[in-house]
Design a protein around this motif. Structure first.
Motif, PDB file in Angstrom:
ATOM      1  N   ALA A   1      44.512  33.330  45.123  1.00  0.00           N
ATOM      2  CA  ALA A   1      43.571  32.216  45.085  1.00  0.00           C
ATOM      3  C   ALA A   1      42.106  32.659  45.142  1.00  0.00           C
ATOM      4  CB  ALA A   1      43.858  31.252  46.232  1.00  0.00           C
ATOM      5  N   PHE A   2      41.784  33.648  45.968  1.00  0.00           N
ATOM      6  CA  PHE A   2      40.372  33.962  46.219  1.00  0.00           C
ATOM      7  C   PHE A   2      39.863  35.216  45.512  1.00  0.00           C
ATOM      8  CE2 PHE A   2      41.928  31.824  50.187  1.00  0.00           C
ATOM      9  CZ  PHE A   2      41.486  30.567  49.797  1.00  0.00           C
ATOM     10  N   VAL A   3      40.783  36.033  44.996  1.00  0.00           N
ATOM     11  CA  VAL A   3      40.328  37.174  44.197  1.00  0.00           C
ATOM     12  C   VAL A   3      40.575  36.869  42.722  1.00  0.00           C
ATOM     13  CG1 VAL A   3      40.543  39.649  43.758  1.00  0.00           C
ATOM     14  CG2 VAL A   3      40.863  38.772  46.086  1.00  0.00           C
ATOM     15  N   GLY A   4      41.795  36.373  42.465  1.00  0.00           N
ATOM     16  CA  GLY A   4      42.098  35.990  41.088  1.00  0.00           C
ATOM     17  C   GLY A   4      42.794  37.093  40.319  1.00  0.00           C
ATOM     18  N   ASN A   5      43.701  36.647  39.491  1.00  0.00           N
ATOM     19  CA  ASN A   5      44.550  37.550  38.733  1.00  0.00           C
ATOM     20  C   ASN A   5      43.784  38.627  37.973  1.00  0.00           C
ATOM     21  OD1 ASN A   5      46.588  38.438  36.782  1.00  0.00           O
ATOM     22  ND2 ASN A   5      47.768  36.754  37.660  1.00  0.00           N
ATOM     23  N   SER A   6      42.733  38.220  37.255  1.00  0.00           N
ATOM     24  CA  SER A   6      42.069  39.182  36.372  1.00  0.00           C
ATOM     25  C   SER A   6      41.342  40.267  37.179  1.00  0.00           C
ATOM     26  CB  SER A   6      41.114  38.464  35.422  1.00  0.00           C
ATOM     27  OG  SER A   6      40.236  37.661  36.165  1.00  0.00           O
ATOM     28  N   ASP A   7      40.724  39.873  38.318  1.00  0.00           N
ATOM     29  CA  ASP A   7      40.031  40.882  39.122  1.00  0.00           C
ATOM     30  C   ASP A   7      41.021  41.851  39.780  1.00  0.00           C
ATOM     31  OD1 ASP A   7      37.678  39.816  38.396  1.00  0.00           O
ATOM     32  OD2 ASP A   7      37.126  39.006  40.371  1.00  0.00           O
ATOM     33  N   ILE A   8      42.191  41.329  40.184  1.00  0.00           N
ATOM     34  CA  ILE A   8      43.192  42.211  40.815  1.00  0.00           C
ATOM     35  C   ILE A   8      43.675  43.248  39.802  1.00  0.00           C
ATOM     36  CG2 ILE A   8      45.489  42.320  41.877  1.00  0.00           C
ATOM     37  CD1 ILE A   8      45.032  39.457  42.879  1.00  0.00           C
ATOM     38  N   THR A   9      44.030  42.789  38.607  1.00  0.00           N
ATOM     39  CA  THR A   9      44.557  43.739  37.618  1.00  0.00           C
ATOM     40  C   THR A   9      43.460  44.645  37.058  1.00  0.00           C
ATOM     41  OG1 THR A   9      44.455  41.918  36.052  1.00  0.00           O
ATOM     42  CG2 THR A   9      46.637  42.526  36.837  1.00  0.00           C
ATOM     43  N   ALA A  10      42.216  44.167  37.104  1.00  0.00           N
ATOM     44  CA  ALA A  10      41.123  45.024  36.629  1.00  0.00           C
ATOM     45  C   ALA A  10      40.958  46.245  37.538  1.00  0.00           C
ATOM     46  CB  ALA A  10      39.822  44.233  36.559  1.00  0.00           C
ATOM     47  N   ALA A  11      41.138  46.027  38.861  1.00  0.00           N
ATOM     48  CA  ALA A  11      40.968  47.137  39.805  1.00  0.00           C
ATOM     49  C   ALA A  11      42.168  48.075  39.753  1.00  0.00           C
ATOM     50  CB  ALA A  11      40.788  46.600  41.215  1.00  0.00           C
TER      51      ALA A  11
END
Lengths: 113, 516
Positions: free
Chosen positions: B291-301
């Motif tokens: 909810a607070f980081v978001g799918n795209s930011d998680i997979t980007a890292a």
């Protein structure tokens, strides 16, 4: 080979095979094995069935996808119940095992007499 | 480089080195080195089991899996926890009653041949090294992301630290590093969970509603079947998870660090509460990150989602919380690898060197020295393998260790304690077949061969369709033990095998708690 004492809370003594057999045949020991079995076997079967019910239901049916309350589905409820089941069986076993200890102390005391 | 994170890492390193220095004064006998003299309390050992068990795969991996795949990520949490019922009901107490320092000790009480001890020690080392490579590869990737230090340097730093703890501090230092880590991990996870719940206005139903909106999966996020579409694959995974723990050598050795079966039992109960509470909180970590980081930011890292928890900490508490959570993840890796090195070193030095090579006649000083050399050797091997394994999927190495443990170790443990007819031949069959089938099936699985380039090590059609081998290899391990025994029953008597009555009496009462 030399046996070394372990830091156990009892003194070390090695018995002969015949002595072990006589303990194994004693009424006290049979009672210990019996009450252990009547606890462990049914409970183990139960928790394995309860555990595998979750992946089987989620893989082959959709019944757990129904709503339990709002967006929370039965799958999450069942998953959480696995935690409750684990803690509950843990505590039940812990209580029950006091009885196992009591009998096994009697058996050890018997042998040392 | 993130200065706050770097400082926190230094604090963790300093703390663990102080523990090691304090522990180093106590390690003059094999019993102190391998098992901390068997003197841990139930509470301490429970914490150490939890610290040994909740690896980076649990903290970073499960949080990431839940954040990306929803319900399917939670299967790991459930399996890892329920596994402790197998440990508590079937394995912990008999193992404490029969064994001394290693898993092989317990098998050797029943079967006196060196062959069996050798196979058991070999399996211990194989499983520990697989598991260690996974942790080291994870550590390298993590430190690289957090501090910008390159992969090879990161792996070598972690490798040197783990060698120092084990070589100088033995089981005392290893246990206390694990206890410290368990406290830090629980504190960090609790803090993030509270912040997550606060953000969701303390409403669990609100959390489910909001997460559903926040992820690209929408409704599907809350339903099983995103990651594991094939029913057999799900069953295979869940079977490996629930049965693997009871065969993991680094968990088994933790039952030798307490005085008796009663304390072994109470340590499992403490561990189950701690580990259970932690895994419940993985829901908050995963949902919070979604909810607070978001799918795209998680997979980007990180493609596999391993950065979900640290990123969530950053989103909720800024750089200081990010630094703290990263340091906790680092401590987690240190504690787990130290436990693994010690387990593998004990198997080498106690089983191969002292019992097989020196026929139990090595002096205490020679044994402890050999254990220290073995720790260094095992660390070096694991570091080198981890450097080559840089691009391997970490989760697959961990699931491989679980599958080998469940297929090769668990059948032998259970048959040794519970089956009267079990003999030397059966024990060897179970260990060899369990090991070869589980490793072999993984080599021909979609983890290694995948039709699409970049998804696995090699491009090609996998021979075995499932990602984990458990559903085939575990029954085969049990079957091999059974067949091996039945086919050699007539010759079984020729073995130097103790009567089952002795095993039965000793494993149930703790009587005559010695080895050999």
């Amino acid at each position: 080979m030399v046996s070394k004492p372990l830091t156990a809370d009892r003194k070390r003594q090695k018995l002969t095979p015949a002595q072990y057999s006589s303990i194994a045949k004693s009424d006290q020991f049979r009672k210990l094995i019996r009450i252990k079995k009547t606890f462990i076997i049914p409970f183990t079967i139960f928790f394995l069935c309860f555990y595998f019910a979750l992946p089987i239901l989620t893989s082959y049916t959709n019944i757990l996808n129904h709503s339990f309350y709002g967006s929370i589905t039965w799958a999450w409820v069942f998953a959480f119940l696995q935690f409750i089941m684990t803690w509950a069986l843990c505590m039940i076993y812990y209580k029950k095992a006091a009885k196992f200890d009591e009998i096994s102390h009697q058996i050890i005391a018997e042998k040392e007499r | 480089m993130n200065t706050a994170a770097f400082m926190m890492f230094l604090v963790i390193v300093a703390l663990t080195l102080v523990i090691t220095y304090w522990a180093s004064k106590k390690n003059n006998s094999p019993s102190e080195f391998y098992t901390a003299g068997g003197g841990l309390t139930g509470w301490q050992n429970g914490m150490a089991i939890a610290g040994d068990y909740m690896s980076a795969a649990s903290f970073l991996g499960i949080a990431g899996s839940i954040a990306l795949a929803g319900f399917d990520g939670f299967f790991y949490s459930i399996g890892f926890l329920v596994a402790y019922l197998v440990v508590l009901f079937l394995v912990a107490e008999p193992l404490r009653n029969l064994g001394k320092y290693t898993f092989a000790d317990m098998i050797a009480v029943r079967f006196k041949t060196a062959k069996i001890r050798g196979f058991a020690a070999f399996n211990t080392m194989v499983i520990s090294i697989f598991y260690m490579i996974a942790q080291l590869v994870g550590a390298g990737a993590l430190i690289k992301l957090l501090l910008g230090i390159d992969f090879a340097t990161s792996v070598i730093i972690v490798g040197i630290l783990m060698t120092v703890y084990v070589t100088f501090g033995g089981m005392h230092a290893t246990s206390w590093v694990q206890i410290t880590k368990a406290v830090l991990l629980m504190a960090g996870t609790l803090l993030i969970s509270i912040l997550v719940l606060h953000k969701f206005n303390w409403s669990i139903t609100g959390m489910f509603d909001q997460v559903k909106e926040a992820t690209p999966l929408q409704e599907k996020f809350l339903h099983p079947g995103v990651k594991y579409k094939d029913g057999l694959d799900t069953l295979s995974l869940t079977m490996g998870l629930v049965l693997g723990t009871a065969g993991l050598p680094h968990i088994l050795v933790r039952f030798f660090t307490v005085k008796n079966a009663k304390i072994a039992r109470s340590s499992v109960v403490y561990a189950t509460w701690i580990i259970g509470l932690f895994y419940v909180m993985t829901i908050f970590l995963g949902f919070g990150a979604a909810a607070f980081v978001g799918n795209s930011d998680i997979t980007a890292a990180d493609k596999a989602g391993n950065m979900a928890a640290p990123l969530l900490a950053q989103a909720l508490g800024g750089n200081m919380l990010f630094a703290f959570v990263s340091a906790v993840a680092f401590a987690t890796i240190l504690a787990v690898v130290a436990g693994l090195v010690l387990t593998a070193a004990a198997a080498f030095s106690h089983d191969f060197y002292n019992q097989i090579l020196r026929k139990g006649k090595a002096t205490e000083k020679q044994q402890v020295n050999m254990a220290r050399y073995a720790s260094i050797g095992i660390s070096v091997i694991s570091i080198i393998l981890a450097l080559f394994a840089q691009n391997l999927n970490v989760a697959f190495l961990v699931s491989l260790a679980f599958a080998v443990a469940a297929s090769a170790n668990l059948p032998v443990i259970l048959y040794t304690i519970f089956w009267k007819r079990f003999n030397t031949n059966g024990a060897i069959w179970a260990m060899v077949v369990g090991l070869i089938v589980s490793v072999g099936l993984v080599i021909v699985s979609p983890n290694v061969f995948h039709p699409e380039a970049g998804k696995a090590m090699f491009v090609g059609e996998p021979w075995f369709p499932l990602t984990t081998p458990g559903i085939v290899s575990i029954p085969l391990g049990f079957l091999a033990g059974f067949m091996g025994t039945m086919l050699s029953r007539k010759t079984g008597k020729a073995d130097h095998q103790v009567e089952f009555d002795e095993i039965l009496v000793r494993s149930n009462t703790g009587m005559d708690n010695t080895v050999m």
